[in-house]
Write a protein that holds these residues in place. Structure first.
Motif, PDB file in Angstrom:
ATOM      1  N   SER A  82       0.807  -1.223   0.000  1.00  0.00           N
ATOM      2  CA  SER A  82       0.000   0.000   0.000  1.00  0.00           C
ATOM      3  C   SER A  82       0.838   1.270   0.000  1.00  0.00           C
ATOM      4  CB  SER A  82      -0.942   0.014   1.207  1.00  0.00           C
ATOM      5  OG  SER A  82      -0.220   0.078   2.422  1.00  0.00           O
ATOM      6  N   GLN A  83       2.074   1.175   0.486  1.00  0.00           N
ATOM      7  CA  GLN A  83       2.910   2.371   0.599  1.00  0.00           C
ATOM      8  C   GLN A  83       3.887   2.537  -0.569  1.00  0.00           C
ATOM      9  OE1 GLN A  83       4.676   2.830   4.540  1.00  0.00           O
ATOM     10  NE2 GLN A  83       2.884   1.868   5.496  1.00  0.00           N
ATOM     11  N   GLY A  84       3.567   1.906  -1.675  1.00  0.00           N
ATOM     12  CA  GLY A  84       4.389   2.085  -2.870  1.00  0.00           C
ATOM     13  C   GLY A  84       4.791   0.799  -3.542  1.00  0.00           C
ATOM     14  N   GLY A  85       4.689  -0.316  -2.821  1.00  0.00           N
ATOM     15  CA  GLY A  85       5.130  -1.582  -3.377  1.00  0.00           C
ATOM     16  C   GLY A  85       4.335  -2.027  -4.592  1.00  0.00           C
ATOM     17  N   ASP A  86       3.025  -1.841  -4.560  1.00  0.00           N
ATOM     18  CA  ASP A  86       2.208  -2.235  -5.716  1.00  0.00           C
ATOM     19  C   ASP A  86       2.596  -1.432  -6.946  1.00  0.00           C
ATOM     20  OD1 ASP A  86       0.787  -4.265  -4.525  1.00  0.00           O
ATOM     21  OD2 ASP A  86      -0.933  -3.010  -3.980  1.00  0.00           O
ATOM     22  N   ALA A  87       2.854  -0.148  -6.761  1.00  0.00           N
ATOM     23  CA  ALA A  87       3.263   0.692  -7.891  1.00  0.00           C
ATOM     24  C   ALA A  87       4.620   0.254  -8.429  1.00  0.00           C
ATOM     25  CB  ALA A  87       3.305   2.163  -7.464  1.00  0.00           C
ATOM     26  N   ILE A  88       5.547  -0.067  -7.521  1.00  0.00           N
ATOM     27  CA  ILE A  88       6.865  -0.537  -7.939  1.00  0.00           C
ATOM     28  C   ILE A  88       6.734  -1.840  -8.728  1.00  0.00           C
ATOM     29  CG2 ILE A  88       9.074  -1.451  -7.115  1.00  0.00           C
ATOM     30  CD1 ILE A  88       8.852   0.503  -4.758  1.00  0.00           C
ATOM     31  N   THR A  89       5.885  -2.741  -8.226  1.00  0.00           N
ATOM     32  CA  THR A  89       5.687  -4.022  -8.910  1.00  0.00           C
ATOM     33  C   THR A  89       5.167  -3.820 -10.317  1.00  0.00           C
ATOM     34  OG1 THR A  89       5.262  -5.134  -6.800  1.00  0.00           O
ATOM     35  CG2 THR A  89       4.502  -6.248  -8.796  1.00  0.00           C
ATOM     36  N   GLN A  90       4.242  -2.886 -10.487  1.00  0.00           N
ATOM     37  CA  GLN A  90       3.718  -2.597 -11.822  1.00  0.00           C
ATOM     38  C   GLN A  90       4.815  -2.033 -12.718  1.00  0.00           C
ATOM     39  OE1 GLN A  90       0.495  -3.233 -13.100  1.00  0.00           O
ATOM     40  NE2 GLN A  90       1.694  -2.846 -14.951  1.00  0.00           N
ATOM     41  N   GLU A  91       5.615  -1.124 -12.187  1.00  0.00           N
ATOM     42  CA  GLU A  91       6.692  -0.504 -12.969  1.00  0.00           C
ATOM     43  C   GLU A  91       7.744  -1.538 -13.359  1.00  0.00           C
ATOM     44  OE1 GLU A  91       6.301   3.867 -10.760  1.00  0.00           O
ATOM     45  OE2 GLU A  91       7.810   2.405 -10.110  1.00  0.00           O
ATOM     46  N   VAL A  92       8.078  -2.427 -12.426  1.00  0.00           N
ATOM     47  CA  VAL A  92       9.060  -3.472 -12.714  1.00  0.00           C
ATOM     48  C   VAL A  92       8.543  -4.393 -13.817  1.00  0.00           C
ATOM     49  CG1 VAL A  92      10.131  -5.556 -11.763  1.00  0.00           C
ATOM     50  CG2 VAL A  92      10.221  -3.418 -10.474  1.00  0.00           C
ATOM     51  N   ASN A  93       7.290  -4.762 -13.751  1.00  0.00           N
ATOM     52  CA  ASN A  93       6.734  -5.647 -14.775  1.00  0.00           C
ATOM     53  C   ASN A  93       6.542  -4.944 -16.112  1.00  0.00           C
ATOM     54  OD1 ASN A  93       5.958  -8.563 -13.853  1.00  0.00           O
ATOM     55  ND2 ASN A  93       5.548  -7.263 -12.075  1.00  0.00           N
ATOM     56  N   ASP A  94       6.307  -3.639 -16.094  1.00  0.00           N
ATOM     57  CA  ASP A  94       6.277  -2.878 -17.346  1.00  0.00           C
ATOM     58  C   ASP A  94       7.650  -2.940 -18.018  1.00  0.00           C
ATOM     59  OD1 ASP A  94       3.649  -2.217 -16.964  1.00  0.00           O
ATOM     60  OD2 ASP A  94       4.056  -0.204 -16.192  1.00  0.00           O
ATOM     61  N   TRP A  95       8.707  -2.772 -17.207  1.00  0.00           N
ATOM     62  CA  TRP A  95      10.074  -2.883 -17.745  1.00  0.00           C
ATOM     63  C   TRP A  95      10.311  -4.282 -18.297  1.00  0.00           C
ATOM     64  CZ3 TRP A  95      13.580  -6.457 -15.918  1.00  0.00           C
ATOM     65  CH2 TRP A  95      14.875  -6.377 -16.438  1.00  0.00           C
ATOM     66  N   TYR A  96       9.884  -5.276 -17.536  1.00  0.00           N
ATOM     67  CA  TYR A  96      10.136  -6.667 -17.924  1.00  0.00           C
ATOM     68  C   TYR A  96       9.437  -7.012 -19.240  1.00  0.00           C
ATOM     69  CZ  TYR A  96      10.740 -11.724 -17.338  1.00  0.00           C
ATOM     70  OH  TYR A  96      11.089 -13.034 -17.521  1.00  0.00           O
ATOM     71  N   SER A  97       8.256  -6.492 -19.442  1.00  0.00           N
ATOM     72  CA  SER A  97       7.500  -6.805 -20.658  1.00  0.00           C
ATOM     73  C   SER A  97       8.099  -6.167 -21.901  1.00  0.00           C
ATOM     74  CB  SER A  97       6.044  -6.342 -20.502  1.00  0.00           C
ATOM     75  OG  SER A  97       5.967  -4.926 -20.434  1.00  0.00           O
ATOM     76  N   LYS A  98       8.940  -5.135 -21.702  1.00  0.00           N
ATOM     77  CA  LYS A  98       9.525  -4.418 -22.840  1.00  0.00           C
ATOM     78  C   LYS A  98      10.969  -4.811 -23.095  1.00  0.00           C
ATOM     79  CE  LYS A  98       6.596  -0.420 -21.847  1.00  0.00           C
ATOM     80  NZ  LYS A  98       6.563   0.973 -21.357  1.00  0.00           N
ATOM     81  N   ARG A  99      11.494  -5.763 -22.334  1.00  0.00           N
ATOM     82  CA  ARG A  99      12.897  -6.128 -22.505  1.00  0.00           C
ATOM     83  C   ARG A  99      13.172  -6.629 -23.919  1.00  0.00           C
ATOM     84  NH1 ARG A  99      15.369 -10.264 -19.879  1.00  0.00           N
ATOM     85  NH2 ARG A  99      13.380 -11.349 -19.874  1.00  0.00           N
TER      86      ARG A  99
END
Length: 583
Positions: free
Chosen positions: A566-583
């Motif tokens: 709730s304090q930012g982890g969900d947003a980080i997870t989304q950003e990390v997976n956005d990066w991963y999908s574009k590798r």
């Protein structure tokens, strides 16, 4: 090559790290040219220009180790640790590297400031905000991204392509492959990764063999065995002094440390958390879930199980009640004084801190065991060194960015090249082994150097023929023979390169790539990671420490997971997976 706290001992790094470094005031002379380079000429008159056009200009001197005449000055910043030793009269400001830089390369390197490892990130952050940066310096991924966003870094593309030696390029790779691709930003080479590519960093279980023998115990085959050995060491007088004064498992407050940390313990339960307290909260570890998505390793249920087992040991008084106040040095003093009989740690622990114990207490004996799992199957080991997470950057204002490449070339040549010289690696001073390679202002490592040296040494020991050994391997060979002849000061070399050694165990780890778990995220820190990472890291460290010490219920882990999300982890997870999908 070995590294001690070794900074972090392999020229690891890590670094460190190694090694474990710095951007700033522009020094006079930074625009000087390498010796034999064509000098810059002032604007000429039309007739002079026509005259110059008729004759070719002198060729540019691209010698990777060419000396600047006149010399130039470069500034940096450094971090050290309490385990770092110096040769007589040497300091981090004046040593074999700094003197050689000036005499052989014409580069005078000065340190704007030097702090302990644990203070480096914070002090550098202050320097970044104030703009008071040296000419070159070490950064973590978050700091790298901040400097990229502020357009404060030199593009090293041309300098690397022109001045990197063949050896440097062999080890670092080309611009678009190897380690360098992690330092590219919008077509620019904005940094030099100083770690990464290594798989020498998994933990082992280090156990007092003499204590096992005293209690009639065998080495561990499962994590339950580890727990039982720790409890026995705490309750059954393993040192036979008729006192209740020993503990089973050593730990220090930097729980992700390569010595007396908890990484290997967690790996035993299939947990791969990593969020070092002395970094900025962006050096995180991500693994794939069953769906193929990336998830933060530290919030997985296996971590809860492992923390619960550590709490069990703490409540059983198998872990010192003071562990959360001890840094690595204090933990090492606790262990080498004979108060604790087991820890999890990396291959270099033999050199530091255990080598000193052997000299003080010759009867003490340590055995090295591979990581074990809860069910007795082969444990998967965690490698933190495979993906780069430490970088050298160069201030955009520096007039000679190729000079930093030359410093790197020099380190690689002295440690891995045809003119490799042990004076720049490890030197014997009296009864002590002094690691000199951490003195370098910029370094790195050849990923398989230690493993290759181990194989060479083993063959030489079998044949009694050291004639084909390189200077470093020959030094290990000689020291092993010296230890077997009674020189206890060389015990650590036997434990690292001899029989039943760490590199023998590492060879088994490396025999199957599936034995390793690597970080699946190696992009630049995401926006939310940069913004919230430090806060989330501190929250994690607090919760984990409280759980281990029994100050919080194991169910507090579930609240931590919810808070992290709730304090930012969900947003980080989304950003990390956005990066991963574009590798």
């Amino acid at each position: 090559m070995i590294r001690t706290k070794w900074g972090s001992l392999v020229l690891a790094v890590i670094v460190t790290a190694v090694l474990v470094l710095s951007a700033c005031s522009k020094n006079e002379g930074n625009n000087a040219s390498p010796s034999a380079s064509a000098p810059e000429t002032p604007a000429a008159s039309t007739s002079a220009a026509e005259s110059e056009a008729a004759s070719p200009s002198p060729a540019e001197n691209l010698d990777p180790l060419g000396k600047y005449e006149p010399g130039i000055g470069l500034s940096t910043i450094r971090h050290t640790n309490s385990g770092m030793k110096f040769l007589n009269g040497d300091t981090i400001d004046s040593n074999i590297y700094t003197k050689s830089y000036e005499s052989e390369l014409g580069i005078k390197v000065t340190n704007k400031w030097v702090v302990d490892d644990t203070q480096y990130a914070q002090k550098l952050n202050v320097s970044i905000v104030s703009g008071d940066l040296p000419d070159f310096f070490e950064v973590d991924p978050k700091q790298l991204q901040t400097l990229i966003d502020g357009d404060q870094l030199a593009d090293l593309m041309e300098a690397y392509e022109k001045y990197a030696s063949e050896l440097t390029k062999k080890i670092w790779g080309g611009i678009n492959d190897g380690k360098l691709d992690t330092a590219l930003s919008k077509g620019k080479l904005v940094a030099l990764p100083i770690n990464g590519g290594q798989t020498d960093d998994p933990d082992f279980i280090w156990i007092r063999q003499d204590w096992l023998d005293n209690l009639g115990l065998q080495g561990p085959k499962t994590m339950d065995d580890v727990l039982n050995i720790a409890k026995a060491f705490a309750t059954q007088d393993p040192d036979k002094n008729n006192k209740n004064d020993t503990f089973g498992l050593n730990m220090n407050k930097n729980i992700w440390d390569g010595y007396s940390g908890i990484t290997g313990f967690l790996n035993g339960y299939g947990a791969y958390a990593y969020n070092p307290t002395n970094q900025s909260g962006t050096s995180t570890f991500w693994i794939k879930d069953a769906s193929g998505k990336l998830v933060f390793a530290d919030i997985q249920p296996e971590v809860k199980v492992a923390l619960g087992k550590l709490q069990e040991l703490f409540k059983a008084k198998a872990i010192s009640p003071e562990w959360a106040t001890m840094d690595g040095t204090k933990a090492s003093e606790f262990e080498t004084s004979g108060k604790v009989g087991m820890h999890f740690g990396q291959f270099w622990n033999a050199n530091w801190p255990l080598a000193d114990m052997k000299k003080v207490n010759p009867k003490s004996e340590w055995s090295i065991f591979p990581l074990v799992s809860a069910d007795g199957s082969a444990a998967k080991v965690q490698s933190l060194g495979y993906r780069p997470n430490r970088f050298i950057v160069v201030n955009k204002s520096v007039g000679n960015p190729e000079a930093i490449i030359k410093l790197l070339n020099y380190f690689m040549e002295k440690n891995y090249g045809e003119t490799r010289n042990e004076d720049y690696h490890i030197v014997t001073q009296g009864e002590e082994q002094v690691n000199t390679f951490p003195y370098a202002a910029i370094g790195g490592s050849y990923a398989d150097t230690n493993q290759n040296d181990y194989a060479l040494v083993q063959e030489a020991l079998k044949t009694n023929d050291p004639s084909t050994l390189n200077p470093t391997a020959k030094g290990y060979y000689d020291n092993i023979l010296a230890y077997r002849g009674g020189d206890l000061g060389q015990w650590w070399v036997e434990k690292v390169f001899g029989n039943q050694s760490t590199y023998e165990a590492l060879a088994k780890y490396k025999s199957d790539p599936n034995n390793y778990v690597y970080n699946e995220f190696y992009g630049s820190p995401t926006a939310t990671m940069s913004e919230r990472g430090s806060t989330l890291k501190d929250m994690e460290a607090t919760v984990f420490t409280k759980i281990i010490m029994g100050a919080a219920s194991i169910d507090e882990f579930d609240k931590f997971v919810a808070d992290w999300k709730s304090q930012g982890g969900d947003a980080i997870t989304q950003e990390v997976n956005d990066w991963y999908s574009k590798r």
